[in-house]
Enzyme design. Structure first.
Site, PDB file in Angstrom:
ATOM      1  N   GLU A  55     -80.043  -0.076 -21.032  1.00  0.00           N
ATOM      2  CA  GLU A  55     -80.142  -0.086 -22.485  1.00  0.00           C
ATOM      3  C   GLU A  55     -81.096  -1.199 -22.894  1.00  0.00           C
ATOM      4  OE1 GLU A  55     -75.958  -0.617 -23.324  1.00  0.00           O
ATOM      5  OE2 GLU A  55     -76.189  -2.761 -23.569  1.00  0.00           O
ATOM      6  N   HIS A  69     -73.310  -4.192 -27.842  1.00  0.00           N
ATOM      7  CA  HIS A  69     -73.264  -5.098 -26.705  1.00  0.00           C
ATOM      8  C   HIS A  69     -73.999  -6.380 -27.054  1.00  0.00           C
ATOM      9  CE1 HIS A  69     -72.694  -1.848 -23.404  1.00  0.00           C
ATOM     10  NE2 HIS A  69     -71.573  -2.186 -23.977  1.00  0.00           N
TER      11      HIS A  69
END
Lengths: 380, 292, 380, 292
Positions: free
Chosen positions: D209, D247
């Site tokens: 990511e 995150h």
């Protein structure tokens, strides 16, 4: 550097470890005043840098101020293992339900701090370690990891402390003691006994505290705690002169260069049948002035009958040492016999200088053992 | 081969421009050691009798390929110097400086162990591989080449024993002074392990002293890992308990750390222990005599 | 959590890093009073959590108090990159001889703190890194080793700072900044510019400071610094509800469970030709109440035209999500079309519950991509 | 074989008596994982459906031979739990807990690296080796046995991709969720290295990511060290710079950390990158189809 009980407790209190309230006293009057301020029963405790003061009569309970004065009078001036009592710690008396033991020491072997905790407090820890090893919880901390709460839990469970209130207080005390140990550059921090009162409060009732001499420069407040007056007069003089000196019991004064060689010299004197009067290390450098200073320290000890000068030149140069000896003889008019053994860097030159001057009380020997034998002979 | 320092040693001296650093750095070079650089912050561009000085160890490593450092900086700055050297990729640190706080050494030891760095000292005389390289303050002229590995906690005592060996016609592969502080970078065991695997070393002399349990541990290690003959000397048989005898490590606490206990532990695993330097040298000579 | 310049400087000052004296002002009157107190020329600086405020007219020099009031009036209310200026920092004006740059950041890749120092301060560091990489000294600290002075020396020599007075001050500032970085659990501490005055004094003239949200619990004094009023209203509501929410520019409201899946959902909407209105992560748990809260946050954004609900059940159970959606529809009378895609744990049961209730504005699709396409279609 | 967890895993659950610890600990046991112990201070002597609970990890290790820990304790106590496990000799630490302060993880990471400990997480879903052991919160029923190694920074995204693979008839050797925090115990590279040497893994899928440069580093590692085929998916192509996307690691700062840059880096070393989970699953299926 070793601290007195009350000094260690000051550092404990500063770290947040609970201690009893108390006052320092150096006279019976001060002890009375301290007891008055504190109110109620107090304990009058000799402050000496040695163990066994309880058995020696150095710790006494006093019911009131007048009693404290009386007890102080009894304790002040006592000789406990060669340490004369000059300071008292007058402390509010504690009710004691249990006595535990907690310490953090500097484990040289493991190169890590070592925690020890046991419910068998109030006695010598060596005795517990020997007689009830299972009762003594031991654990190393990792210096990079630092304190972690699990360490305290392992100690607490390991020592079999199962009261939740005690667990909680002791966990906090272990954490604070670790912080104190690290922040003061301590080599030893010991709480014996760590008491539990009938109400369940946990408190440090005594302290044993040693700080790394090499780190004192960054702890001026601790360096100031040193009780210069309490040291042996020779050791005090040695400290002033910057000479490493340890007083022993015999008659042969010993001077070497380097700790290992000096220690070895002490041994060799014993092997030769003599009794060393001291251990004195000139250190790695050893210029003429160092020699003069060291001789001044050694000769200030009345017990010394002969001096054994053992030099192995490395950085230290034999000619420098020889000149130092001659200078000292000139300045101080030493009449004691001096036996010298000189090897290593510029030893020939040194021996030549000494042979030339040939002072009457100077004996040059070729080996350590022969020099030791001569020194022992001359001391008797 | 020898151990720790040899012909492949490329030495940087931290504190080369100080009086001690200069004296011993040049002395080491005169002995034949490749002294390739010095480091003193703010003195980059200068040189000490041809040895270039840098501001930072990293520069010395980059410019001169230094792989070993000799540290002479004062105690208050020594930890920083050690970290600097290790973080610059230096693999062998020899630290002469004394009076480094013990807690600092605890952290340094734990830190550098994880990185595979060899550290000798602090508060040690250094390492000498006769005929190859001398790094530190050991008076090399006392020693001669040979096959005896010598490891010691004490400086002058090492010279004494080396002197006695030399007088008996015996020489050394490497002399290692590990230092007398409570925490040193390499222990007896570390050095014994290296001597064991060094083909030039045939016999090992261990010079210990009172305090701690390094000698006891060394004894256990000798029993399980060392096939070469080991002899030992221990200083401090006559030392009283509870007094620090010069070295910070040389203190007997309680019932442990006595010379007698160490002697017993060593003898139990077949290590002969002399009680005077002369005796241990004679024991070594006897051992050599029976071998050949 | 990002801090304003003045908040960061408070933390710098607390760590012993020199900063200019200043006052906070939220009105032109307060700015005048601040300038009066400080005396002389001042700088009036917009406090906004974005860069480029100088170019946007957010930093102005004022000759005296009246001027400060005027400048404050100009700056307050300015919109700088979408941030409206509500706070000003009025600071004693500095004479600037040189502008340096110093930062410590949290290097995720190296898993170590990263120092950066350059004499090319006052501009964006990315630009320096690109155009003059040699001028930028970079060095990692080891978290177990901590700060060591040699690190500062390497930075100072590496950046080519050769004035001994500057070297000494900057060495101390680097040490203090490292302590500050560690003690506040910072992810970023930046001083740009670090100025040198004509007199040779080194001082932090600006600050950029980010603190780890996960560590705020142990820094209540920093947590209190959060300027709740400055946040986007939806983001503020989301924070209150405990929902992870980021406002974007488009029309398709997005709700997923888990950060990765939610991000992926945003991507898939773009792939399907749509524009996401937000990123919203239900988190790992995702009970019915969580669904209701998240829908409340999304629907409070007027730009949203359709909602894409993307759930892959793991811990999150499909039936729970379905019940949450129905509950939300009941409580909030949402008229926007909701497209749902449900897989994983109890997905069948969830789809059954939704099919049974069959709310008119609910569309159930079998795959992420089909659901995205439907949501995009419904938003246009 | 599989990697990290398998039939030899003997699991202790730190926080077994909490609601999450209990739920997942029992779920892991039901899957077939050997859950041998739980640890909760003060609850020694209790059990959780037959799993004995200890006060300390050291006891669990001694009594049950635990070699792996699964950590569910709250963030404020998690570092302590990790140090406890590592110092008790646990070799594999899988930490589910989220919101551990990043500075704590910096120190933990540096500390445990030196000890050779494998750590997965924190803030991760755990590790599943289908048919062997499940340690963590991954819903095992989505996955089947096979030869695809799957490594991911994200939980639910992993499930999505696993689901798509399963629907295409493909299975996994091991699924590793390394976690999305700024500092995690194992990086992509650590896991790629293990998959490369795992005989049961034939192909590797990497799920990355935005943020950081772990994917770029992984690309360089693949180029030099990985011979097995690697495919990748990157989440966050549409993410705006400067915003944290859930995150803590998922933030684009400046010009680096974008999905496009990561895709480019991976493709440059021959790693195919899908832009949706469906696409990457299809790419994997195509690769398998051409192989056989």
């Amino acid at each position: 550097m070793d601290l007195y009980e009350y000094q260690g407790k000051q550092l404990f209190a500063h770290a947040g470890i609970p201690v009893s309230e108390g006052r320092l006293a150096t006279t019976p009057d001060e002890a009375r005043a301290a007891a008055e301020e504190l109110g109620g029963a107090v304990v009058v405790k000799a402050q000496v840098l040695t163990g066994g003061r309880g058995k020696a009569g150095g710790v006494k309970l006093a019911d009131d101020a007048a009693d404290a004065e009386a007890k102080a009078r009894e304790i002040l001036g006592l000789d406990i293992n060669g340490h004369v009592v000059r300071r008292l710690w007058v402390e509010r008396a504690s009710d004691i339900a249990k006595e535990y033991y907690l310490s953090i020491t500097f484990d040289r072997g493991a190169k890590k701090p070592l925690y020890m905790l046991t419910t068998e407090g109030g006695v010598e820890i060596e005795q517990v370690a020997e007689e009830q090893p299972d009762a003594l919880a031991r654990l190393h901390a990792d210096p990079l990891e630092g304190f972690q709460p699990y360490q305290a839990r392992r100690l607490i469970y390991g020592a079999g402390i199962d009261d939740p209130g005690e667990q909680k207080q002791i966990l906090a005390i272990i954490e604070k003691l670790y912080a104190c140990f690290v922040e003061t550059d301590a080599m030893l921090t010991e709480i014996n006994p760590l008491i539990v009162t009938p109400d369940g409060d946990v408190r440090a009732l005594d302290s044993k505290f040693t700080v790394d001499d090499s780190a004192l420069y960054r702890h001026p407040e601790i360096a100031e705690m040193r009780d210069v007056a309490a040291a042996d007069p020779q050791e005090q003089l040695a400290r002033e002169k910057g000479v490493t000196y340890v007083k022993l019991e015999g008659e042969v004064g010993i001077l070497g260069n380097g700790a290992g060689l000096s220690m070895s010299t002490v041994d060799v004197v014993v092997v030769a049948g003599g009794r060393p009067a001291n251990f004195c290390d000139l250190g790695g450098g050893g210029d003429a002035q160092g020699v003069v200073d060291a001789l001044e320290v050694i000769t200030s000890d009345d017990q010394v009958r002969s001096i054994f000068f053992n030099i192995f030149g490395g950085i230290t140069r034999g000619d420098e040492v020889a000149r130092g000896i001659l200078a000292a003889l000139e300045q101080m008019s030493i009449e004691l016999p001096i036996v010298i053994r000189l090897d290593g860097t510029n030893a020939d030159e040194g021996r030549r200088i000494l042979a030339e001057a040939a002072p009457p009380n100077l004996y040059v020997e070729p080996t350590m053992l022969e020099a030791a034998q001569r020194a022992v002979e001359l001391a008797s | 081969m020898a151990i720790i320092v040899d012909n492949d040693t490329r030495l940087v001296v931290q504190g080369l421009t100080g009086s001690e650093g200069r004296f011993h750095g040049l002395r080491n070079r005169n002995y034949g050691t490749q002294v390739v650089a010095g480091v003193t912050p703010g003195k980059a561009g200068q040189d000490v009798e041809g040895i270039p000085v840098f501001n930072m160890v990293a520069d010395a490593v980059q410019e001169t390929g230094a792989n070993t450092t000799l540290i002479f900086v004062p105690a208050r700055f020594a930890s920083d110097a050690i970290y600097e050297a290790v973080d610059a990729g230096i693999g062998t640190v020899i630290c002469i400086t004394e009076h480094i706080p013990a807690h600092e050494m605890l952290r340094i030891h734990a830190y550098i162990r994880g990185k595979g760095v060899t550290m000798i000292g602090p508060n040690c005389p250094g390492v000498l591989s006769p005929g190859k390289a001398n790094v530190g303050i050991i008076p090399a002229e006392i020693f001669s080449r040979g096959s005896i590995g010598l490891v010691s906690r004490s400086g002058t005592l090492t010279y004494q024993i080396g002197h006695e060996l030399t007088q008996l016609g015996l020489g050394n592969s490497t002399i290692v002074g590990i230092g007398g502080d409570p925490v040193v970078g390499s222990s007896f065991i570390d050095i014994l392990e290296r001597f064991e695997s060094d083909p030039e070393t045939e016999l090992i002399v261990l010079v210990g002293e009172i305090g701690g349990d390094e000698e006891e541990k060394a004894a256990r290690f000798v029993e399980s890992h060392v096939t070469k003959p080991v002899l030992a000397y221990i200083a401090g048989f006559s030392a009283p308990p509870g007094k620090t005898m010069g070295h910070a490590g040389a203190i007997i606490s309680g019932s442990s750390g006595t010379a007698a206990a160490k002697k017993e532990a060593l003898e139990a695993v077949g290590v002969q222990v002399g009680t005077t330097p002369t005796e241990v040298a004679q024991l070594v000579a006897d051992r050599y005599a029976t071998r050949t």
